[in-house]
Scaffold this active site. Sequence first.
Site, mmCIF file in Angstrom:
data_model
loop_
_atom_site.group_PDB
_atom_site.id
_atom_site.type_symbol
_atom_site.label_atom_id
_atom_site.label_comp_id
_atom_site.label_asym_id
_atom_site.label_seq_id
_atom_site.Cartn_x
_atom_site.Cartn_y
_atom_site.Cartn_z
ATOM 1 N N LYS A 140 0.804 -1.224 0.000
ATOM 2 C CA LYS A 140 0.000 0.000 0.000
ATOM 3 C C LYS A 140 0.837 1.274 0.000
ATOM 4 C CE LYS A 140 -4.180 -2.046 1.802
ATOM 5 N NZ LYS A 140 -3.765 -3.458 2.043
HETATM 6 C C1 LIG Z 1 -4.497 -4.503 1.550
HETATM 7 C C2 LIG Z 1 -3.794 -5.779 1.415
HETATM 8 C C3 LIG Z 1 -4.248 -6.792 0.537
HETATM 9 C C4 LIG Z 1 -5.538 -6.678 -0.248
HETATM 10 O O1 LIG Z 1 -5.453 -5.728 -1.278
HETATM 11 P P1 LIG Z 1 -6.803 -5.185 -1.965
HETATM 12 O O2 LIG Z 1 -6.361 -4.166 -2.939
HETATM 13 O O3 LIG Z 1 -7.640 -4.634 -0.863
HETATM 14 O O4 LIG Z 1 -7.451 -6.370 -2.619
HETATM 15 C C5 LIG Z 1 -3.494 -7.952 0.411
HETATM 16 N N1 LIG Z 1 -2.362 -8.116 1.135
HETATM 17 C C6 LIG Z 1 -1.911 -7.185 1.998
HETATM 18 C C7 LIG Z 1 -0.683 -7.473 2.779
HETATM 19 C C8 LIG Z 1 -2.602 -5.988 2.163
HETATM 20 O O5 LIG Z 1 -2.135 -5.071 3.030
#
Ligand SMILES: *Cc1c(COP(=O)(O)O)cnc(C)c1O
Length: 432
Positions: free
Chosen positions: A107
């Site tokens: 993210k």
């Molecule tokens: C947020 C997150 C996801 C999921 O991603 P999305 O875009 O919400 O589908 C998967 N793995 C980790 C480690 C995350 O932080």
Amino acid sequence: MIYYSLNKQAPPVSFKEATVLGQAPDKGLYFPSQIPMLDQHLISSINDYSKEDLAFRVMKPYIGSDIDDTALFSIVSEAINFEFPLVAINSNISSLELFHGPTLAFKDVGARFMSRCLGYFSKDRSNTITVLVATSGDTGGAVANGFLGVEGVEVIILYPSGKVSPVQELQLTTCGQNITALEVEGSFDDCQAMVKEAFMDEVLHKKMQLTSANSINVARWLPQQLYYFYAYQQWADKFNPPVVAVPSGNFGNICAGLLAQVSGLPIKHFIAACNINDAVPDYLRTGIYQSKPAVPTISNAMDVGNPSNFVRILEMFKQEFTTVKDCVTGYTVSDEATKATIAEVYQRNQYILDPHGAVAYHALENYLQNYLNIKGIILETAHPVKFPATVEAAIGKSIEIPESAQSIMGKKKISIQMPASFSALKEYLVSR
Ligand SMILES: *Cc1c(COP(=O)(O)O)cnc(C)c1O
């Protein structure tokens, strides 16, 4: 670029307005009015482009003239200023490691891009923009780190007390400056409900410019496309593109990948890898979509019962079930299978998966069994050290904390305790 609301009851807006608003006034998600097609040269000569140049060229059509080219180039360059290595786990499966950013999860790119866009847009605004975000763990850290010190923007993060991991909590609560952590005596769902209510509240709406910082916001969602370009850049067999398995919760990441594919990036197929929170895999099996209450698992960033970005996927494929099904296969992976996968991959290949990457690995391995001569990539979305209890139990040894996380360990947590009620949040926001 013009963005319209998927609820079709709000006026179309530019990238700037979509970013500042977060969500359309009719509660719809914004979607680009046309999907730009990539220049063929960009694909055929992709290895001639630097990471920064590629990022600029991919993002530019989505931003249009809302940010000038020089500023946009530095915004994308700062958003992606770490590595995205493609590491072979075995002869068929490679891992695109998306955890080399400051908070050790994927993210970071979206949060850094969005924060810098908002900083740019706030220059010609007189009032501060307030980012309000609920987190179950990773979003909060990425947003806190990404927005730290950005002028004209303040960030308020709500997190469930006692329900995030120690590293995650430190990432949220030790920033200071323009970042405030509210420690809510409740669950993640309580935090999210409080945030949602705040966005709909008339008094708050008049008093401040509130925006969201999850993948509902186009500025967080769109730059996630870049991962798939970096994967293809490092993919040796350009004429035989990879199957990509994406660990999915709110479906922002995979939806960005699909956008890249629709605009011309060669990807053979997508795997939507979920834990038992599998409303979308169910849909892909049956054609019927039904949200479910979220159930806690060991891959907790994917514990989402009603993924926000699912409506964007449907829109991309013009609401046609058969087209979606041709591009994406869904898998449901249990906690037992996830733990067993972490253990097996470590024993066989000495590669340490985190629980989210393990869900993707399990799904991809199953998918590839049906095909000869097809290879694939998993997106490794978090560093295993963020989930030490699960990973260490599976591999039978402790994992080293990377240097970037060590500096946070001695810091002092600062948070404001709050009961799980909207009136408490409102009182806090109004009295500031
Ligand atoms: C947020 C997150 C996801 C999921 O991603 P999305 O875009 O919400 O589908 C998967 N793995 C980790 C480690 C995350 O932080």
